[in-house]
Design an enzyme around this catalytic site. Structure first.
Site, PDB file in Angstrom:
ATOM      1  N   GLU A  22       1.000  -1.023   0.112  1.00 13.49           N
ATOM      2  CA  GLU A  22       0.007  -0.091   0.062  1.00 13.49           C
ATOM      3  C   GLU A  22       1.087   1.147   0.133  1.00 13.49           C
ATOM      4  O   GLU A  22       0.519   2.195  -0.629  1.00 13.49           O
ATOM      5  CB  GLU A  22      -0.833  -0.188   1.289  1.00 13.49           C
ATOM      6  CG  GLU A  22      -2.070  -1.199   1.272  1.00 13.49           C
ATOM      7  CD  GLU A  22      -2.600  -0.961   2.358  1.00 13.49           C
ATOM      8  OE1 GLU A  22      -3.995  -0.500   2.148  1.00 13.49           O
ATOM      9  OE2 GLU A  22      -2.382  -1.281   3.480  1.00 13.49           O
ATOM     10  N   LYS A  99     -11.354   5.076   2.115  1.00 11.93           N
ATOM     11  CA  LYS A  99     -10.452   4.396   1.513  1.00 11.93           C
ATOM     12  C   LYS A  99     -11.073   3.236   0.456  1.00 11.93           C
ATOM     13  O   LYS A  99     -11.085   1.851   0.984  1.00 11.93           O
ATOM     14  CB  LYS A  99      -9.348   3.676   2.358  1.00 11.93           C
ATOM     15  CG  LYS A  99      -8.205   3.044   2.079  1.00 11.93           C
ATOM     16  CD  LYS A  99      -7.377   2.330   3.009  1.00 11.93           C
ATOM     17  CE  LYS A  99      -6.168   1.656   2.768  1.00 11.93           C
ATOM     18  NZ  LYS A  99      -5.243   1.332   3.714  1.00 11.93           N
TER      19      LYS A  99
END
Length: 119
Positions: A22, A99
């Protein structure tokens, strides 16, 4: 205080998450911010200096989301809220960090954290 300014859907590329991929690959985050302040002076004078400049608000949030990586979006939202609330004219701020591409191996629409801070 019922006066407020709301910025919704600010899309910023960032590198936040607990997984290394990520931070390495990054992803898009979406930010919503609402601030509460007295807008009567701005309404009566039509002067930008009497209100919160929402362009600057967007830039501040984008700088945080696009800047230093955090493990948690709670930390991202908290930092945005803290920096926004440095403006002493504000009574409260609410920040939601979405997100939508969180690494969850199931079908979902969104993951979001909302933080509200008041004086």
């Amino acid at each position: 205080m019922s006066d407020r300014i709301t910025l919704t859907g600010l899309r910023v590329f960032g590198r936040h998450g607990v997984f290394e991929h990520e931070k390495r690959e990054g992803q898009e985050f979406v930010v919503d911010i609402t601030v509460w302040l007295d807008l009567s002076a701005a309404a009566s004078t039509d002067e930008l200096t009497k209100t919160l400049h929402y362009g600057e608000l967007a830039e501040l949030a984008a700088g945080i989301v696009g800047g230093e990586p955090y493990d948690l979006i709670e930390s991202v939202a908290g930092r945005i809220a803290g920096e926004v609330l440095e403006d002493r004219r504000l009574r409260a701020v609410e920040v939601t960090v979405h997100k939508p591409s969180a690494p969850i191996p199931l079908t979902f629409d969104d993951v979001a954290v909302t933080i509200r801070r008041e004086r």
